[in-house]
Design a protein around this motif. Structure first.
Motif, PDB file in Angstrom:
ATOM      1  N   ALA A 114      -3.962  -7.709  -5.398  1.00  0.00           N
ATOM      2  CA  ALA A 114      -4.719  -6.454  -5.280  1.00  0.00           C
ATOM      3  C   ALA A 114      -5.702  -6.335  -6.443  1.00  0.00           C
ATOM      4  O   ALA A 114      -5.328  -6.477  -7.607  1.00  0.00           O
ATOM      5  N   ALA A 115      -6.963  -6.057  -6.103  1.00  0.00           N
ATOM      6  CA  ALA A 115      -8.007  -6.034  -7.141  1.00  0.00           C
ATOM      7  C   ALA A 115      -8.015  -4.737  -7.934  1.00  0.00           C
ATOM      8  O   ALA A 115      -8.357  -4.718  -9.117  1.00  0.00           O
ATOM      9  N   THR A 116      -7.633  -3.627  -7.291  1.00  0.00           N
ATOM     10  CA  THR A 116      -7.697  -2.318  -7.944  1.00  0.00           C
ATOM     11  C   THR A 116      -6.452  -1.505  -7.599  1.00  0.00           C
ATOM     12  O   THR A 116      -5.770  -1.802  -6.602  1.00  0.00           O
ATOM     13  N   PRO A 117      -6.164  -0.458  -8.392  1.00  0.00           N
ATOM     14  CA  PRO A 117      -5.049   0.427  -8.030  1.00  0.00           C
ATOM     15  C   PRO A 117      -5.245   1.058  -6.656  1.00  0.00           C
ATOM     16  O   PRO A 117      -4.271   1.306  -5.940  1.00  0.00           O
ATOM     17  N   GLY A 118      -6.505   1.314  -6.279  1.00  0.00           N
ATOM     18  CA  GLY A 118      -6.761   1.873  -4.952  1.00  0.00           C
ATOM     19  C   GLY A 118      -6.347   0.920  -3.853  1.00  0.00           C
ATOM     20  O   GLY A 118      -5.763   1.334  -2.839  1.00  0.00           O
ATOM     21  N   ALA A 119      -6.636  -0.360  -4.035  1.00  0.00           N
ATOM     22  CA  ALA A 119      -6.228  -1.368  -3.053  1.00  0.00           C
ATOM     23  C   ALA A 119      -4.712  -1.468  -2.981  1.00  0.00           C
ATOM     24  O   ALA A 119      -4.133  -1.632  -1.896  1.00  0.00           O
ATOM     25  N   LEU A 120      -4.061  -1.340  -4.140  1.00  0.00           N
ATOM     26  CA  LEU A 120      -2.604  -1.378  -4.180  1.00  0.00           C
ATOM     27  C   LEU A 120      -2.024  -0.183  -3.415  1.00  0.00           C
ATOM     28  O   LEU A 120      -1.034  -0.323  -2.683  1.00  0.00           O
ATOM     29  N   GLY A 121      -2.662   0.978  -3.569  1.00  0.00           N
ATOM     30  CA  GLY A 121      -2.215   2.165  -2.854  1.00  0.00           C
ATOM     31  C   GLY A 121      -2.337   2.011  -1.353  1.00  0.00           C
ATOM     32  O   GLY A 121      -1.465   2.464  -0.596  1.00  0.00           O
ATOM     33  N   LYS A 122      -3.423   1.367  -0.889  1.00  0.00           N
ATOM     34  CA  LYS A 122      -3.589   1.147   0.546  1.00  0.00           C
ATOM     35  C   LYS A 122      -2.497   0.219   1.092  1.00  0.00           C
ATOM     36  O   LYS A 122      -1.978   0.431   2.195  1.00  0.00           O
ATOM     37  N   LEU A 123      -2.166  -0.800   0.311  1.00  0.00           N
ATOM     38  CA  LEU A 123      -1.100  -1.710   0.737  1.00  0.00           C
ATOM     39  C   LEU A 123       0.233  -0.972   0.825  1.00  0.00           C
ATOM     40  O   LEU A 123       1.000  -1.172   1.771  1.00  0.00           O
ATOM     41  N   ALA A 124       0.491  -0.109  -0.159  1.00  0.00           N
ATOM     42  CA  ALA A 124       1.734   0.671  -0.135  1.00  0.00           C
ATOM     43  C   ALA A 124       1.771   1.584   1.086  1.00  0.00           C
ATOM     44  O   ALA A 124       2.803   1.706   1.755  1.00  0.00           O
ATOM     45  N   ALA A 125       0.636   2.216   1.397  1.00  0.00           N
ATOM     46  CA  ALA A 125       0.577   3.107   2.560  1.00  0.00           C
ATOM     47  C   ALA A 125       0.828   2.324   3.848  1.00  0.00           C
ATOM     48  O   ALA A 125       1.544   2.794   4.747  1.00  0.00           O
ATOM     49  N   GLY A 126       0.233   1.126   3.952  1.00  0.00           N
ATOM     50  CA  GLY A 126       0.446   0.298   5.141  1.00  0.00           C
ATOM     51  C   GLY A 126       1.894  -0.130   5.286  1.00  0.00           C
ATOM     52  O   GLY A 126       2.456  -0.117   6.389  1.00  0.00           O
ATOM     53  N   ALA A 127       2.522  -0.505   4.167  1.00  0.00           N
ATOM     54  CA  ALA A 127       3.926  -0.931   4.204  1.00  0.00           C
ATOM     55  C   ALA A 127       4.829   0.237   4.583  1.00  0.00           C
ATOM     56  O   ALA A 127       5.763   0.082   5.385  1.00  0.00           O
ATOM     57  N   ALA A 163       5.728  -4.562  -8.805  1.00  0.00           N
ATOM     58  CA  ALA A 163       6.151  -5.721  -9.590  1.00  0.00           C
ATOM     59  C   ALA A 163       5.128  -6.844  -9.485  1.00  0.00           C
ATOM     60  O   ALA A 163       4.805  -7.504 -10.482  1.00  0.00           O
ATOM     61  N   GLY A 164       4.601  -7.056  -8.262  1.00  0.00           N
ATOM     62  CA  GLY A 164       3.558  -8.073  -8.099  1.00  0.00           C
ATOM     63  C   GLY A 164       2.307  -7.739  -8.896  1.00  0.00           C
ATOM     64  O   GLY A 164       1.684  -8.618  -9.504  1.00  0.00           O
ATOM     65  N   TRP A 165       1.934  -6.452  -8.902  1.00  0.00           N
ATOM     66  CA  TRP A 165       0.746  -6.011  -9.646  1.00  0.00           C
ATOM     67  C   TRP A 165       0.932  -6.192 -11.156  1.00  0.00           C
ATOM     68  O   TRP A 165       0.068  -6.735 -11.846  1.00  0.00           O
ATOM     69  N   LEU A 166       2.081  -5.751 -11.671  1.00  0.00           N
ATOM     70  CA  LEU A 166       2.328  -5.832 -13.114  1.00  0.00           C
ATOM     71  C   LEU A 166       2.510  -7.266 -13.591  1.00  0.00           C
ATOM     72  O   LEU A 166       2.143  -7.604 -14.730  1.00  0.00           O
ATOM     73  N   LEU A 167       3.062  -8.103 -12.726  1.00  0.00           N
ATOM     74  CA  LEU A 167       3.327  -9.500 -13.104  1.00  0.00           C
ATOM     75  C   LEU A 167       2.368 -10.447 -12.403  1.00  0.00           C
ATOM     76  O   LEU A 167       2.724 -11.599 -12.130  1.00  0.00           O
ATOM     77  N   ARG A 168       1.146  -9.956 -12.117  1.00  0.00           N
ATOM     78  CA  ARG A 168       0.219 -10.760 -11.314  1.00  0.00           C
ATOM     79  C   ARG A 168      -0.090 -12.107 -11.949  1.00  0.00           C
ATOM     80  O   ARG A 168      -0.198 -13.122 -11.237  1.00  0.00           O
ATOM     81  N   ASP A 169      -0.231 -12.157 -13.256  1.00  0.00           N
ATOM     82  CA  ASP A 169      -0.516 -13.443 -13.894  1.00  0.00           C
ATOM     83  C   ASP A 169       0.666 -14.397 -13.734  1.00  0.00           C
ATOM     84  O   ASP A 169       0.489 -15.585 -13.436  1.00  0.00           O
ATOM     85  N   THR A 170       1.862 -13.858 -13.910  1.00  0.00           N
ATOM     86  CA  THR A 170       3.058 -14.687 -13.760  1.00  0.00           C
ATOM     87  C   THR A 170       3.220 -15.158 -12.326  1.00  0.00           C
ATOM     88  O   THR A 170       3.557 -16.328 -12.075  1.00  0.00           O
TER      89      THR A 170
END
Length: 309
Positions: free
Chosen positions: A44-57, A154-161
């Protein structure tokens, strides 16, 4: 589809992939969604994109749960019994899962996603018990949001890992596949060991319906323990002369019964699993004569006169 292909697909249509993956898993198909959520969160590139994914899930999770809710509301115990039969471990009886739902109430839907084997069974139980639909949707949405949000976050916070792990897995595909196969084989081995262990426990002598009928017609009568869940008891009515019991309160149910007097356990579980486990437990507690009814509630029902079924 390998990880690289999955990553590319998620980059093109992350929302669609997440929605379909979560929907299929919550409908009961063996397609794990957490790895997809972790990967989608890391991309996810932005927090907004992350929010859309959460809404879809969340939407996918609630839609699947809502479908199971209405199936339970319409077909009741038949849906629960069918789900129980799909379990690789028949001792995971619906009545025990149902008792857990009754103890926890709406909160069970919030934690259901984190309890293996409970996520798919909880919504039809809620429907069969006629849980208030708005309350169900709120609890199901909260549970789906907590589950999906934690994985995506968790994926967002650990994206580099996560990306480093994906790159390492791509470089060592054979080793990674070997590890996955070993883990899968270990899990299946554990499940089949549980099945084998249950079969050994199933060696408890059983009583046939004709013998039970004869025993109930004379003194001293055996104690008939009805281990069906509350849903089925409410829908079909109690068994005359039987004592309703729960696995979690088995000792209390027989506390006043002499240990030298016979007991018969009855359930509506695949392979009489619940009745067998209860009988084994009572024998271990020192009761001298405990036998599960062969065929369970179906055998009892079939023995009833036509007008009483």
């Amino acid at each position: 589809m390998d990880l690289q292909q999955l990553s590319q697909t998620l980059e093109r249509d992350a929302l669609g992939v997440v929605f379909i993956n979560v929907l299929l898993q919550q409908l009961g198909l063996p397609v794990p969604a957490v790895p997809t959520l972790l990967l989608a969160g890391s991309l996810a590139a932005t927090p907004g994109a992350l929010g859309k994914l959460a809404a879809g899930a969340i939407l996918a999770s609630v839609l699947a749960d809502w479908g199971w809710y209405h199936a339970g509301k319409r077909f009741g115990y038949r849906v629960l019994s069918g789900l129980c039969k799909l379990s690789i471990n028949p001792s995971s009886c619906v009545s025990q899962t149902e008792a857990r739902f009754l103890r926890w109430g709406p909160a069970s839907l919030v934690v259901a996603k984190f309890v293996p084997g409970f996520s798919t069974v909880a919504p039809p139980i809620a429907g069969a018990l006629r849980m208030h639909q708005p309350s169900f949707l709120i609890a199901a949405g909260a549970g789906g949001g907590l589950w999906a949000g934690l994985a995506l976050g968790a994926g967002w916070l650990l994206r580099d890992t996560v990306r480093q792990v994906i790159a390492a897995l791509e470089r060592n595909t054979t080793e990674a596949l070997t590890v996955v196969l070993v883990l899968a084989a270990t899990w299946l081995g554990w499940k089949f060991w549980q099945k084998y262990r249950f079969r050994r426990l199933s060696a408890v002598p059983r009583i046939g319906i004709d013998e039970l009928r004869a025993a109930l017609a004379r003194e001293p009568r055996p104690l008939l323990l009805d281990l069906r869940g509350a849903v089925m008891v409410a829908q079909t009515g109690p068994i005359e002369g039987a004592r309703v019991a729960e696995h979690s309160q088995l000792e209390q149910a027989v506390g006043d019964w002499p240990r030298n007097q016979p007991i018969v356990t009855l359930c509506a579980c695949p392979q009489d699993a619940g009745a067998i486990l209860a009988a084994r437990r009572l024998l271990d507690l020192g009761y001298l004569s405990v036998r599960p009814l062969d065929g369970g509630y179906e055998a009892w029902l079939a023995s009833q006169p036509q007008g009483q079924r």
